[in-house]
Motif scaffolding. Structure first.
Motif, PDB file in Angstrom:
ATOM      1  N   MET A   1       8.086  66.756  40.125  1.00 50.39           N
ATOM      2  CA  MET A   1       9.064  66.726  41.213  1.00 50.39           C
ATOM      3  C   MET A   1       8.381  66.958  42.556  1.00 50.39           C
ATOM      4  SD  MET A   1      12.362  69.173  41.993  1.00 50.39           S
ATOM      5  CE  MET A   1      11.309  70.627  42.048  1.00 50.39           C
ATOM      6  N   ASN A   2       7.533  67.973  42.631  1.00 52.46           N
ATOM      7  CA  ASN A   2       6.878  68.282  43.906  1.00 52.46           C
ATOM      8  C   ASN A   2       5.916  67.182  44.332  1.00 52.46           C
ATOM      9  OD1 ASN A   2       8.230  70.730  44.267  1.00 52.46           O
ATOM     10  ND2 ASN A   2       6.732  71.867  43.059  1.00 52.46           N
ATOM     11  N   LEU A   3       5.221  66.592  43.364  1.00 51.00           N
ATOM     12  CA  LEU A   3       4.332  65.472  43.672  1.00 51.00           C
ATOM     13  C   LEU A   3       5.114  64.324  44.298  1.00 51.00           C
ATOM     14  CD1 LEU A   3       1.641  63.997  41.265  1.00 51.00           C
ATOM     15  CD2 LEU A   3       3.192  62.512  42.509  1.00 51.00           C
ATOM     16  N   LEU A   4       6.255  63.983  43.693  1.00 51.80           N
ATOM     17  CA  LEU A   4       7.047  62.854  44.179  1.00 51.80           C
ATOM     18  C   LEU A   4       7.780  63.196  45.475  1.00 51.80           C
ATOM     19  CD1 LEU A   4       8.377  61.504  40.772  1.00 51.80           C
ATOM     20  CD2 LEU A   4       6.549  60.559  42.178  1.00 51.80           C
ATOM     21  N   LYS A   5       8.223  64.423  45.626  1.00 49.63           N
ATOM     22  CA  LYS A   5       8.833  64.828  46.900  1.00 49.63           C
ATOM     23  C   LYS A   5       7.841  64.667  48.044  1.00 49.63           C
ATOM     24  CE  LYS A   5      12.566  68.084  45.841  1.00 49.63           C
ATOM     25  NZ  LYS A   5      13.086  69.437  46.124  1.00 49.63           N
TER      26      LYS A   5
ATOM     27  N   ILE B   1      16.447  60.481  48.111  1.00 54.01           N
ATOM     28  CA  ILE B   1      16.108  60.626  46.700  1.00 54.01           C
ATOM     29  C   ILE B   1      16.641  61.961  46.209  1.00 54.01           C
ATOM     30  CG2 ILE B   1      14.269  60.703  44.985  1.00 54.01           C
ATOM     31  CD1 ILE B   1      12.529  59.080  46.824  1.00 54.01           C
ATOM     32  N   GLN B   2      17.315  61.933  45.068  1.00 57.38           N
ATOM     33  CA  GLN B   2      17.784  63.149  44.420  1.00 57.38           C
ATOM     34  C   GLN B   2      16.954  63.375  43.155  1.00 57.38           C
ATOM     35  OE1 GLN B   2      21.942  62.622  43.581  1.00 57.38           O
ATOM     36  NE2 GLN B   2      22.507  62.384  45.738  1.00 57.38           N
ATOM     37  N   PHE B   3      16.596  64.634  42.913  1.00 58.73           N
ATOM     38  CA  PHE B   3      15.774  64.983  41.761  1.00 58.73           C
ATOM     39  C   PHE B   3      16.577  65.812  40.760  1.00 58.73           C
ATOM     40  CE2 PHE B   3      12.688  63.929  44.977  1.00 58.73           C
ATOM     41  CZ  PHE B   3      11.694  63.275  44.253  1.00 58.73           C
ATOM     42  N   TYR B   4      16.442  65.436  39.496  1.00 53.69           N
ATOM     43  CA  TYR B   4      17.199  66.068  38.414  1.00 53.69           C
ATOM     44  C   TYR B   4      16.256  66.645  37.365  1.00 53.69           C
ATOM     45  CZ  TYR B   4      21.405  64.069  40.369  1.00 53.69           C
ATOM     46  OH  TYR B   4      22.442  63.773  41.220  1.00 53.69           O
TER      47      TYR B   4
END
Length: 270
Positions: free
Chosen positions: A260-264, A3-6
């Motif tokens: 982002m941190n929650l999903l990571k 997964i890449q986060f933007y």
């Protein structure tokens, strides 16, 4: 799972280099944004992204023209400008909710042609006012075009349908099966963005979105494909603000980094 986060450039008020420095330090992989037509300005943006080792998702949202011929001409102009930057993908707010099916399908076909020509995936966002503004409408387009891929911003559908979509399971399931990119904004039955997803009063709404995103992440893990996620909580007027002072209730940046941190953590990416 890959997964890449933007980070969304939407809402940024800092110098672009400072913004990119913050994006990288926060742990994002890239930025989702539109690009100017001026070649010097555009190259400066691309050089700055490269200097901070950040990827680009190109964003098209400028679908304003009511005349379909003018609309299609500008659509191609904007897409070619983004294509020249060689982004990871292009996310389009394609078409209009008042265009008929043939008119919106003309735009989908044009995007497919440009994608084949460039080798760059071009996908279409579920967004109010655009072609995929509602779950049942999107279902029709997805059923008629097996190659149509989407960016799922399901917060818009919560607002359009004034619900958490419990009565639209087939429509949501089809959309999930075609999703390559997520906008992880949390919507609710009366609007496309909760004031703060960390607040306990939004737990049910947040969990509904997490459940949808979990299903998308599981599909990409199963297929061995990369999923991209932009944490797209926006500024005012998406972000609720105080009357008179117009001060935002919370920090757009802080909420997006939190998402982002929650999903990571949730998907084992941290």
């Amino acid at each position: 799972m890959n997964i890449q986060f933007y980070a969304p450039e939407w809402g940024n008020v800092l110098p672009f280099n400072t913004f990119c420095k913050n994006v990288k330090a926060a742990g994002y992989d890239g930025v989702e944004m539109a690009l100017p037509f001026d070649l010097t300005e555009k190259q400066t943006i691309l050089d700055t992204l490269a200097a901070h080792d950040l990827r680009l998702i190109g964003q098209y949202w400028q679908s304003f023209e009511k005349n379909i011929d003018e609309h299609a001409a500008n659509y191609e102009k904007y897409l070619r400008n983004l294509m020249a930057a060689k982004p990871v993908l292009i996310n389009c707010q394609t078409g209009k909710d008042y265009f008929n099916a043939a008119q919106n399908q003309r735009l989908f076909a044009l995007a497919a042609k440009l994608s084949a020509e460039s080798g760059i995936p071009i996908i279409h966002e579920t967004h109010r006012g655009k072609s995929l503004f509602a779950a049942h409408i999107a279902m029709g387009y997805l059923q008629s075009d097996p190659g149509l891929r989407i960016a799922l911003d399901i917060s818009h559908w919560c607002a359009v349908h004034e619900s958490l979509l419990a009565d639209l399971p087939d429509e949501v399931a089809l959309a999930i099966s075609r999703t390559d990119h997520i906008h992880s904004r949390v919507g609710h039955p009366e609007g496309p963005q909760v004031n703060d997803p960390r607040a306990p009063e939004w737990e049910e709404v947040l969990n509904a979105h997490l459940g949808w995103w979990d299903r998308i992440a599981a599909l990409h893990a199963q297929n061995g494909t990369t999923l991209t996620i932009t944490t797209e909580f926006g500024p005012a007027p998406y972000m609720p603000s105080m009357p008179y002072t117009q001060m935002p209730l919370v920090s757009q940046w802080d909420v997006n980094v939190h998402m982002m941190n929650l999903l990571k953590t949730r998907y084992g990416q941290s």
